[in-house]
Design a protein around this motif. Structure first.
Motif, PDB file in Angstrom:
ATOM      1  N   CYS A  30       0.852  -1.182   0.000  1.00 30.82           N
ATOM      2  CA  CYS A  30       0.000   0.000   0.000  1.00 30.82           C
ATOM      3  C   CYS A  30       0.891   1.237   0.000  1.00 30.82           C
ATOM      4  O   CYS A  30       1.823   1.333   0.811  1.00 30.82           O
ATOM      5  N   CYS A  33       0.018   3.048   3.894  1.00 32.49           N
ATOM      6  CA  CYS A  33       0.337   2.406   5.174  1.00 32.49           C
ATOM      7  C   CYS A  33       1.479   1.416   5.002  1.00 32.49           C
ATOM      8  O   CYS A  33       2.004   0.897   5.983  1.00 32.49           O
ATOM      9  N   CYS A  73      -4.228  -0.121  -0.121  1.00 32.16           N
ATOM     10  CA  CYS A  73      -5.081  -1.134   0.497  1.00 32.16           C
ATOM     11  C   CYS A  73      -6.503  -0.578   0.572  1.00 32.16           C
ATOM     12  O   CYS A  73      -6.717   0.638   0.514  1.00 32.16           O
ATOM     13  N   CYS A  76      -7.067   2.220   3.374  1.00 27.96           N
ATOM     14  CA  CYS A  76      -6.473   3.541   3.105  1.00 27.96           C
ATOM     15  C   CYS A  76      -7.223   4.228   1.969  1.00 27.96           C
ATOM     16  O   CYS A  76      -7.535   5.414   2.043  1.00 27.96           O
ATOM     17  N   ARG A 136      -4.625   3.379  13.050  1.00 25.86           N
ATOM     18  CA  ARG A 136      -5.689   2.440  13.417  1.00 25.86           C
ATOM     19  C   ARG A 136      -5.058   1.211  14.080  1.00 25.86           C
ATOM     20  O   ARG A 136      -3.893   0.884  13.823  1.00 25.86           O
TER      21      ARG A 136
END
Ligand SMILES: [Zn+2]
Length: 198
Positions: A30, A33, A73, A76, A136
């Protein structure tokens, strides 16, 4: 990480048609992230993100421009949506970090190895972490797990260096190190391009 475009694919009619090119240029990770496909549902759980959102009229002309497409991803990409800073915010330095133009970990973000959270050092870092929800729980736990694997590798290497072990045992430990490194550094994607058709 700063990603580099190595490909210039032919023009496509739909942004999804660029997915397999993006996947390679973003090293199966990703863009935001940095999670690897192998750790997060594989190819099917990754999207073609528009860095400058196609939902905003001023960026609509970039909808099929390869350099505006990022591999991201599902979370995101969904979190980012059509978010883009206003001119006022831009003037104050609030913007998305662009992993194709800069390494976010050089001056903007730092990882707290204790709890896996990202610490922000600039307004751009703050804007990015907030809107993409880069702190997160899923990601914090994941980062901790990778650090743990790294620590185990180091410990095993220390053992190899200090102890006088029989050859068979050395080989065993070396295999464990190799497997752990594969996992935290560059895991193999469990899903391949055929999945795209489903
Ligand atoms: Zn992501």
């Amino acid at each position: 990480v700063q990603f580099q475009r190595r490909q210039t694919p032919p023009t496509k009619k739909h942004h999804r048609a660029y997915k397999l090119y993006l996947r390679q240029d973003f090293l199966h990770r990703c863009a935001y992230c940095l999670i690897h496909e192998a750790h997060y549902g594989g190819l099917r759980n990754f999207h073609v993100d528009h860095f400058r959102p196609k939902g905003l009229p001023k960026f609509r002309h970039l909808a099929l421009v390869y350099t505006n497409l990022y591999y991201a991803c599902a979370l995101c990409n969904t979190n980012k949506g059509n978010t883009w800073p206003t001119d006022e915010l831009l003037n104050l330095g609030f913007r998305f970090l662009d992993p194709c133009e800069e390494d976010p970990f050089e001056g903007h973000l730092e990882i707290n190895k204790q709890d896996g959270s990202l610490l922000v050092q600039t307004p751009a870092g703050e804007y990015t972490v907030y809107h993409l929800r880069l702190n997160r729980n899923q990601l914090k736990k994941h980062r901790c797990r990778l650090f743990e694997a790294q620590r185990m590798c180091e410990a095993a290497r220390g053992l190899l260096a200090s102890a006088d072990l029989p050859a068979a045992q050395r080989r065993q430990i070396e295999t464990v190190i190799e497997e752990l490194e594969k996992d935290y550094r560059n895991p193999l994607p469990p899903y391949e391009s055929g999945d795209l058709r489903r």
